[in-house]
Design a protein around this motif. Sequence first.
Motif, short mmCIF file in Angstrom:
data_model
loop_
_atom_site.label_atom_id
_atom_site.label_comp_id
_atom_site.label_asym_id
_atom_site.label_seq_id
_atom_site.Cartn_x
_atom_site.Cartn_y
_atom_site.Cartn_z
N VAL A 1 48.10 48.69 46.04
CA VAL A 1 47.51 49.23 47.24
C VAL A 1 48.28 49.98 48.25
O VAL A 1 49.24 49.51 48.66
N ASN B 1 49.12 46.48 40.13
CA ASN B 1 47.88 46.83 40.94
C ASN B 1 48.58 47.11 42.19
O ASN B 1 49.12 46.36 42.75
N VAL C 1 47.37 41.36 43.35
CA VAL C 1 47.74 42.46 43.82
C VAL C 1 49.33 42.60 43.76
O VAL C 1 49.97 41.58 44.42
N GLN D 1 45.70 37.46 46.73
CA GLN D 1 45.85 38.49 45.66
C GLN D 1 47.36 38.49 45.26
O GLN D 1 47.78 38.83 44.23
#
Length: 280
Positions: free
Chosen positions: A5, A3, A81, A123
Motif C-alpha cells: 500500500v 501486497n 498487507v 492486516q
Amino acid sequence: MRNIVVSGGTDGMGQALARHYVRTGNAVVVLGRSQEKGAEILAYAQQQGAGERAHFIRVDLSLVSEQRRAVERIGSLFPVVDALVLAAQHYRAERVVTAEGNEHTFALYYLSRYVLGEGLRPQLERAERPVVLNICGPGTTAGQVHWGDLQLADGYKGMKALMQGSRTNDLLGVGFARAHADSKVRYLLYNPVFVATSFSGDYKKGVRPLVSFAKRVAATPVEKGIQPIIKLIDNPPDQPISAWKKLKEIGLGLKTFRPEDADRLRTVTEELLADRSPAS
C-alpha cells in the motif's frame, strides 16, 4: 506475491515505488487525490500485464473521514498487507484549514499516517515480515512540536508546519513501537535527503521556479532515490523501530525520539481523533 500500500503514490517517489512493485510481480494499492494520476498508475499496470494486481483509491488524505474510508477499502481488497509506504505530503505556504477543522499540513503529513498505520495494523500483523516505511525527515533536530498549538493557529509558516510534521512523525514511529510492543511490524522512519520528487505544494510567488531549478541541478533522480527504500522494505531490520538517512541508520538517542514525548503525542492524537469520530 506481496501486497503493498502506497499513500501519496500518484507522484514522485510514491509513484516510482508503486510502479516498481507492480513491475516486480506484487499487488499494489495506491492512495491519492487525482483520478487522472490514478488512471496513469492503472494504465502502467495494464502495460506490464498486471492490471489485476493494481488498485487505485481516490481519497483526500487530509480528511480523517477519508483516511478511515481508505482503511476500510484496503481491508476489503487485502486481508494481508506486507508493506505500508507513507509518502503523502503537500507544502502549504499559507495556512489552510480542512472541512473537519484541522490545519492541512498537520492532517495530511501526520494524522493520515497515524490513522493508516493504526487502521491497517491487523492486516500488517498477518504478513510474514510486515513493514511500515514512513518517508519523513528523521536525523535532524530542526523544528519542534508546538504542544500548545499543534494546529499552528498562531504564527503559521509553511516551513514551520512542515518541520513540525517531521518531528511528529519521529514520535509517531516511536509511539507505534511502544504501544504495540509485541507486534512483528517493523516501523521505519526514512529520510531520503534531497530527491527530485514532485515537491507537491502551494508556494509563494517566485518560489516554485527556485524549487524547480534546485530539483534539476542538485537532487537525486527519483529512480535512484528509491533504491535504498526498496532495500529496506524488502529486507527490514530486526528492531521494532528504526530511523534511516538513506541506508545510514540514525541512533534513536536524539531528543526528537523521546519516548515520553511519543506517549504524550499519542494521547493527544487519540483524543483529537475521538473528537473526529462519526459518533461525536
